[in-house]
Design a protein around this motif. Structure first.
Motif, PDB file in Angstrom:
ATOM      1  N   SER A  18       0.827  -1.216   0.000  1.00 50.91           N
ATOM      2  CA  SER A  18       0.000   0.000   0.000  1.00 50.91           C
ATOM      3  C   SER A  18       0.854   1.256   0.000  1.00 50.91           C
ATOM      4  CB  SER A  18      -0.926   0.004   1.225  1.00 50.91           C
ATOM      5  OG  SER A  18      -1.838  -1.067   1.166  1.00 50.91           O
ATOM      6  N   GLY A  19       2.007   1.178   0.608  1.00 47.73           N
ATOM      7  CA  GLY A  19       2.886   2.340   0.670  1.00 47.73           C
ATOM      8  C   GLY A  19       4.109   2.204  -0.207  1.00 47.73           C
ATOM      9  N   LEU A  20       4.054   1.285  -1.161  1.00 52.41           N
ATOM     10  CA  LEU A  20       5.224   1.029  -1.999  1.00 52.41           C
ATOM     11  C   LEU A  20       5.197   1.956  -3.211  1.00 52.41           C
ATOM     12  CD1 LEU A  20       7.618  -0.988  -1.941  1.00 52.41           C
ATOM     13  CD2 LEU A  20       6.339  -2.373  -3.562  1.00 52.41           C
ATOM     14  N   GLU A  21       6.105   2.899  -3.229  1.00 54.26           N
ATOM     15  CA  GLU A  21       6.128   3.894  -4.297  1.00 54.26           C
ATOM     16  C   GLU A  21       6.980   3.394  -5.461  1.00 54.26           C
ATOM     17  OE1 GLU A  21       7.442   7.435  -2.361  1.00 54.26           O
ATOM     18  OE2 GLU A  21       5.481   7.816  -1.481  1.00 54.26           O
ATOM     19  N   ILE A  22       6.530   2.287  -6.043  1.00 59.31           N
ATOM     20  CA  ILE A  22       7.318   1.677  -7.108  1.00 59.31           C
ATOM     21  C   ILE A  22       7.315   2.521  -8.376  1.00 59.31           C
ATOM     22  CG2 ILE A  22       5.527   0.270  -8.215  1.00 59.31           C
ATOM     23  CD1 ILE A  22       7.675  -2.059  -8.086  1.00 59.31           C
ATOM     24  N   GLN A  23       6.360   3.464  -8.466  1.00 64.79           N
ATOM     25  CA  GLN A  23       6.331   4.325  -9.641  1.00 64.79           C
ATOM     26  C   GLN A  23       7.582   5.189  -9.742  1.00 64.79           C
ATOM     27  OE1 GLN A  23       4.181   4.418  -7.169  1.00 64.79           O
ATOM     28  NE2 GLN A  23       3.807   6.504  -6.424  1.00 64.79           N
ATOM     29  N   LYS A  24       8.301   5.349  -8.616  1.00 71.45           N
ATOM     30  CA  LYS A  24       9.565   6.094  -8.666  1.00 71.45           C
ATOM     31  C   LYS A  24      10.594   5.360  -9.518  1.00 71.45           C
ATOM     32  CE  LYS A  24       9.115   8.450  -4.194  1.00 71.45           C
ATOM     33  NZ  LYS A  24       9.700   8.614  -2.844  1.00 71.45           N
ATOM     34  N   ILE A  25      10.456   4.032  -9.588  1.00 71.76           N
ATOM     35  CA  ILE A  25      11.370   3.232 -10.391  1.00 71.76           C
ATOM     36  C   ILE A  25      10.728   2.865 -11.728  1.00 71.76           C
ATOM     37  CG2 ILE A  25      12.534   0.987 -10.509  1.00 71.76           C
ATOM     38  CD1 ILE A  25      13.007   1.175  -7.545  1.00 71.76           C
ATOM     39  N   ASP A  26       9.446   2.499 -11.669  1.00 71.18           N
ATOM     40  CA  ASP A  26       8.734   2.087 -12.882  1.00 71.18           C
ATOM     41  C   ASP A  26       7.325   2.666 -12.823  1.00 71.18           C
ATOM     42  OD1 ASP A  26       7.466   0.835 -14.982  1.00 71.18           O
ATOM     43  OD2 ASP A  26       8.478  -1.076 -14.673  1.00 71.18           O
ATOM     44  N   ALA A  27       7.086   3.703 -13.604  1.00 68.77           N
ATOM     45  CA  ALA A  27       5.803   4.402 -13.582  1.00 68.77           C
ATOM     46  C   ALA A  27       4.674   3.572 -14.180  1.00 68.77           C
ATOM     47  CB  ALA A  27       5.923   5.732 -14.321  1.00 68.77           C
ATOM     48  N   SER A  28       4.993   2.410 -14.720  1.00 74.99           N
ATOM     49  CA  SER A  28       3.952   1.589 -15.344  1.00 74.99           C
ATOM     50  C   SER A  28       3.173   0.765 -14.320  1.00 74.99           C
ATOM     51  CB  SER A  28       4.571   0.654 -16.387  1.00 74.99           C
ATOM     52  OG  SER A  28       5.430  -0.294 -15.781  1.00 74.99           O
ATOM     53  N   TYR A  29       3.592   0.777 -13.037  1.00 69.93           N
ATOM     54  CA  TYR A  29       2.919   0.004 -12.005  1.00 69.93           C
ATOM     55  C   TYR A  29       2.134   0.873 -11.038  1.00 69.93           C
ATOM     56  CZ  TYR A  29       6.123  -3.900 -13.068  1.00 69.93           C
ATOM     57  OH  TYR A  29       6.828  -4.896 -13.665  1.00 69.93           O
ATOM     58  N   SER A  30       1.002   0.361 -10.569  1.00 73.03           N
ATOM     59  CA  SER A  30       0.355   0.862  -9.360  1.00 73.03           C
ATOM     60  C   SER A  30      -0.343  -0.326  -8.706  1.00 73.03           C
ATOM     61  CB  SER A  30      -0.652   1.976  -9.664  1.00 73.03           C
ATOM     62  OG  SER A  30      -1.703   1.501 -10.487  1.00 73.03           O
TER      63      SER A  30
END
Length: 215
Positions: A18-30
């Motif tokens: 829920s708090g994983l800001e993976i968009q900082k690495i790959d904007a294709s994920y949410s």
């Protein structure tokens, strides 16, 4: 770029997404997360389970149109349920483990038209001398050391890894990164809050950001 909404289902450990800001690495994920505290792989065959996780997960999967599903279950099973069922029903630990694995695997096979990733179950964080905290107190009903619970978790994860390979399901094996040389959890993954049986959130997030890759 094709945006991927990833449905995450699991026990309370899955809340880390829920708090994983993976968009900082790959904007294709949410991430769209459904985390049920106390949910077990064992309970996925039981519509009357106390957590109601089977119904909750099925509803979440129906309501989410994503092609991608991440599942993370097993910590409650390897830390308590498998041991408790073995003691209560007077069956071997292996038989109890196999029953849980079969239930989890059948659930995954029943998820239709989705790309699935299974994440290895977290290793035990409750130490042998820990008799405080709600979860530690609850799990005192079983007789198993941290090393025994860790070994069982590794067996569970290895079996799930083999199953996923055989069924073309992606598997993220975090065990090599969290296991210390002494065969238990690495020190940095223990929560700074001694009442919290989850991994230290910031460390866990960094690990997932480094290794998560849904293709």
């Amino acid at each position: 770029m094709n945006h991927k909404i990833v449905k995450v289902i699991g026990d309370s450990h899955a809340s880390v997404f829920s708090g994983l800001e993976i968009q900082k690495i790959d904007a294709s994920y949410s991430f769209d997360v459904t985390a049920v505290g106390g949910a077990t792989a064992s309970g996925l065959e039981n519509p009357n389970a106390v957590t109601d996780s089977y119904r909750i997960f099925q509803l979440a999967l129906r309501e989410n149109s994503s092609d991608y599903v991440v599942a993370m279950l097993g910590e409650v099973d390897t830390g308590f349920v498998i041991w408790y069922r073995s003691q209560r029903n007077e069956i071997s630990l292996v038989e109890s483990l196999d029953k849980t694995l079969t239930t989890y695997q059948n659930f995954l096979l029943g998820i239709q038209n989705k790309k699935i990733m299974v994440i290895s179950a977290p290793l035990p964080t409750i130490r042998d001398d820990q008799d405080w905290g709600e979860v530690a107190n609850f799990r005192k009903e079983i007789v198993a050391s941290q090393r025994e619970r860790t070994d069982l978790t590794l067996m569970f994860n290895t079996s799930m890894h083999h199953f996923c390979v055989q069924n073309s399901i992606a598997y993220l094996d975090l065990d090599p990164y969290v296991l210390s040389e002494d065969g238990l959890l690495r020190a940095e993954f223990y929560s700074k809050n001694r009442l919290d049986h989850h991994y230290e959130s910031s460390v866990f997030k960094d690990l997932l950001l480094e290794h998560f890759n849904l293709v």
